[in-house]
Design a protein around this motif. Structure first.
Motif, mmCIF file in Angstrom:
data_model
loop_
_atom_site.group_PDB
_atom_site.id
_atom_site.type_symbol
_atom_site.label_atom_id
_atom_site.label_comp_id
_atom_site.label_asym_id
_atom_site.label_seq_id
_atom_site.Cartn_x
_atom_site.Cartn_y
_atom_site.Cartn_z
ATOM 1 N N TYR A 178 0.543 10.885 8.725
ATOM 2 C CA TYR A 178 0.913 11.626 9.929
ATOM 3 C C TYR A 178 0.101 12.909 10.124
ATOM 4 O O TYR A 178 0.077 13.458 11.224
ATOM 5 C CB TYR A 178 2.398 11.974 9.925
ATOM 6 C CG TYR A 178 3.339 10.785 10.038
ATOM 7 C CD1 TYR A 178 2.916 9.546 10.495
ATOM 8 C CD2 TYR A 178 4.669 10.919 9.696
ATOM 9 C CE1 TYR A 178 3.784 8.479 10.603
ATOM 10 C CE2 TYR A 178 5.555 9.851 9.795
ATOM 11 C CZ TYR A 178 5.104 8.637 10.255
ATOM 12 O OH TYR A 178 5.978 7.585 10.355
ATOM 13 N N GLY A 179 -0.572 13.379 9.094
ATOM 14 C CA GLY A 179 -1.459 14.530 9.251
ATOM 15 C C GLY A 179 -2.571 14.247 10.240
ATOM 16 O O GLY A 179 -3.138 15.167 10.840
ATOM 17 N N LYS A 180 -2.873 12.971 10.444
ATOM 18 C CA LYS A 180 -3.915 12.600 11.405
ATOM 19 C C LYS A 180 -3.495 12.926 12.844
ATOM 20 O O LYS A 180 -4.343 13.085 13.706
ATOM 21 C CB LYS A 180 -4.281 11.133 11.249
ATOM 22 C CG LYS A 180 -4.980 10.892 9.918
ATOM 23 C CD LYS A 180 -5.584 9.531 9.772
ATOM 24 C CE LYS A 180 -6.289 9.509 8.427
ATOM 25 N NZ LYS A 180 -7.252 8.480 8.285
ATOM 26 N N LEU A 181 -2.166 13.051 13.069
ATOM 27 C CA LEU A 181 -1.697 13.456 14.399
ATOM 28 C C LEU A 181 -2.177 14.863 14.742
ATOM 29 O O LEU A 181 -2.222 15.252 15.910
ATOM 30 C CB LEU A 181 -0.169 13.415 14.469
ATOM 31 C CG LEU A 181 0.492 12.049 14.311
ATOM 32 C CD1 LEU A 181 2.003 12.204 14.191
ATOM 33 C CD2 LEU A 181 0.135 11.149 15.486
ATOM 34 N N ASN A 201 0.776 -1.246 0.000
ATOM 35 C CA ASN A 201 0.000 0.000 0.000
ATOM 36 C C ASN A 201 0.802 1.287 0.000
ATOM 37 O O ASN A 201 0.267 2.337 -0.334
ATOM 38 C CB ASN A 201 -0.956 0.010 1.197
ATOM 39 C CG ASN A 201 -1.926 -1.142 1.139
ATOM 40 O OD1 ASN A 201 -2.552 -1.377 0.120
ATOM 41 N ND2 ASN A 201 -2.034 -1.887 2.227
ATOM 42 N N ASP A 202 2.058 1.226 0.410
ATOM 43 C CA ASP A 202 2.880 2.426 0.470
ATOM 44 C C ASP A 202 3.866 2.410 -0.697
ATOM 45 O O ASP A 202 3.844 1.502 -1.515
ATOM 46 C CB ASP A 202 3.605 2.500 1.814
ATOM 47 C CG ASP A 202 2.641 2.599 2.993
ATOM 48 O OD1 ASP A 202 1.534 3.149 2.821
ATOM 49 O OD2 ASP A 202 2.989 2.124 4.091
ATOM 50 N N VAL A 203 4.703 3.418 -0.762
ATOM 51 C CA VAL A 203 5.743 3.467 -1.785
ATOM 52 C C VAL A 203 7.050 3.159 -1.065
ATOM 53 O O VAL A 203 7.513 3.942 -0.243
ATOM 54 C CB VAL A 203 5.805 4.847 -2.479
ATOM 55 C CG1 VAL A 203 6.850 4.833 -3.576
ATOM 56 C CG2 VAL A 203 4.435 5.220 -3.039
ATOM 57 N N CYS A 204 7.600 1.989 -1.364
ATOM 58 C CA CYS A 204 8.772 1.499 -0.645
ATOM 59 C C CYS A 204 9.945 1.378 -1.612
ATOM 60 O O CYS A 204 9.777 1.025 -2.777
ATOM 61 C CB CYS A 204 8.481 0.143 -0.013
ATOM 62 S SG CYS A 204 7.030 0.148 1.065
ATOM 63 N N GLU A 256 -9.289 16.991 2.966
ATOM 64 C CA GLU A 256 -8.654 17.780 1.912
ATOM 65 C C GLU A 256 -7.171 17.986 2.207
ATOM 66 O O GLU A 256 -6.322 17.882 1.318
ATOM 67 C CB GLU A 256 -9.360 19.136 1.734
ATOM 68 C CG GLU A 256 -10.749 19.037 1.142
ATOM 69 C CD GLU A 256 -11.816 18.566 2.135
ATOM 70 O OE1 GLU A 256 -11.668 18.790 3.370
ATOM 71 O OE2 GLU A 256 -12.780 17.923 1.682
ATOM 72 N N ARG A 257 -6.848 18.260 3.445
ATOM 73 C CA ARG A 257 -5.446 18.496 3.789
ATOM 74 C C ARG A 257 -4.665 17.181 3.846
ATOM 75 O O ARG A 257 -3.498 17.127 3.458
ATOM 76 C CB ARG A 257 -5.348 19.245 5.121
ATOM 77 C CG ARG A 257 -3.962 19.809 5.342
ATOM 78 C CD ARG A 257 -3.962 20.960 6.293
ATOM 79 N NE ARG A 257 -2.596 21.415 6.526
ATOM 80 C CZ ARG A 257 -2.230 22.159 7.547
ATOM 81 N NH1 ARG A 257 -3.131 22.566 8.417
ATOM 82 N NH2 ARG A 257 -0.969 22.526 7.681
ATOM 83 N N LEU A 258 -5.303 16.101 4.308
ATOM 84 C CA LEU A 258 -4.649 14.793 4.294
ATOM 85 C C LEU A 258 -4.302 14.374 2.864
ATOM 86 O O LEU A 258 -3.296 13.704 2.630
ATOM 87 C CB LEU A 258 -5.540 13.729 4.938
ATOM 88 C CG LEU A 258 -5.705 13.813 6.444
ATOM 89 C CD1 LEU A 258 -6.807 12.856 6.913
ATOM 90 C CD2 LEU A 258 -4.402 13.514 7.160
ATOM 91 N N ALA A 259 -5.116 14.802 1.903
ATOM 92 C CA ALA A 259 -4.901 14.442 0.501
ATOM 93 C C ALA A 259 -3.650 15.098 -0.085
ATOM 94 O O ALA A 259 -3.194 14.708 -1.160
ATOM 95 C CB ALA A 259 -6.127 14.807 -0.337
ATOM 96 N N VAL A 260 -3.092 16.082 0.622
ATOM 97 C CA VAL A 260 -1.868 16.738 0.144
ATOM 98 C C VAL A 260 -0.752 16.649 1.192
ATOM 99 O O VAL A 260 0.197 17.425 1.174
ATOM 100 C CB VAL A 260 -2.123 18.217 -0.258
ATOM 101 C CG1 VAL A 260 -3.048 18.284 -1.472
ATOM 102 C CG2 VAL A 260 -2.669 19.035 0.900
ATOM 103 N N PRO A 284 -5.936 10.405 2.106
ATOM 104 C CA PRO A 284 -6.728 10.740 3.291
ATOM 105 C C PRO A 284 -7.311 9.515 3.997
ATOM 106 O O PRO A 284 -7.652 9.582 5.173
ATOM 107 C CB PRO A 284 -7.832 11.648 2.763
ATOM 108 C CG PRO A 284 -7.855 11.467 1.303
ATOM 109 C CD PRO A 284 -6.507 10.975 0.882
ATOM 110 N N GLU A 285 -7.406 8.382 3.302
ATOM 111 C CA GLU A 285 -7.964 7.175 3.899
ATOM 112 C C GLU A 285 -6.911 6.332 4.617
ATOM 113 O O GLU A 285 -7.251 5.415 5.354
ATOM 114 C CB GLU A 285 -8.661 6.330 2.828
ATOM 115 C CG GLU A 285 -9.776 7.052 2.085
ATOM 116 C CD GLU A 285 -10.844 7.633 3.002
ATOM 117 O OE1 GLU A 285 -11.213 6.980 3.998
ATOM 118 O OE2 GLU A 285 -11.298 8.756 2.737
#
Length: 187
Positions: free
Chosen positions: A95-98, A66-69, A104-108, A89-90
């Motif tokens: 880390y924006g969730k901290l 799921n990530d870019v490794c 919208e902000r999580l998407a960037v 955002p999902e």
């Protein structure tokens, strides 16, 4: 920030003037055994185990899916591994969730997660290259800001992010009570 095209090879020199050729590529789920073995090797070599937050095999496989490794290899060996949590955002790991960012902000907002480098390959600047790779991909994916977390007891990683103009926002307990700097950068 320039986007590096994968795969690529680059000769790097350590502080003693010893050159080595490293190959960088995107990590895939088939790398799971090598990445888990790398984590075990890193943890065995650490005098202070709180510097890294370890991942289970299932969590690592989730990263690979799921990530870019990224992987660095040298002389037929895995030399390093690094993870970018995309600006999704999902993604519960963003880390924006901290900071309770809205969707919208999580998407960037991208998150630069762990980087591990085998002890014998430290000093060649692998983390700096991984950071450039991760930031380039994040920007290409539309990220406008990035976060990372670092142990206060890991001055090498801290310096590698300071040269990229990341700033410490705060110190917080994360990963089951481990002290971490939370660093941020506007892209």
């Amino acid at each position: 920030m320039e986007l590096m095209t994968l795969p690529f090879s680059q000769e790097l020199m350590n502080g003693k003037g010893e050159p080595k050729l490293f190959s960088f590529r995107k990590a895939v789920p088939e790398d799971i055994d090598a990445v888990c073995a790398l984590q075990d090797q890193i943890m065995d070599a650490l005098p202070d185990k709180d510097i890294y937050a370890t991942y289970t095999r299932e969590e690592t496989l989730n990263q690979l899916h799921n990530d870019v490794c990224f992987i660095a290899e040298c002389e037929g060996e895995l030399a390093g591994y690094s993870v970018l949590i995309p600006n999704d955002p999902e993604n519960p790991e963003n880390y924006g969730k901290l900071y309770n960012y809205d969707k919208e902000r999580l998407a960037v907002t991208a998150s630069l997660d762990l980087t591990m480098v085998v002890p014998k390959f430290r000093g060649y600047g692998l983390q700096r290259i991984f950071n450039k790779l991760r930031l380039g991909v994040a920007i290409n994916m539309g990220a406008k800001e990035a976060f990372t977390t670092i142990s206060p007891d890991n001055p090498y990683s801290y310096r590698n992010f300071l040269v990229l103009n990341f700033e410490i926002l705060e110190t917080r307990e994360l990963y089951g009570g481990k002290q971490r700097y939370i660093l941020h950068k506007d892209l």
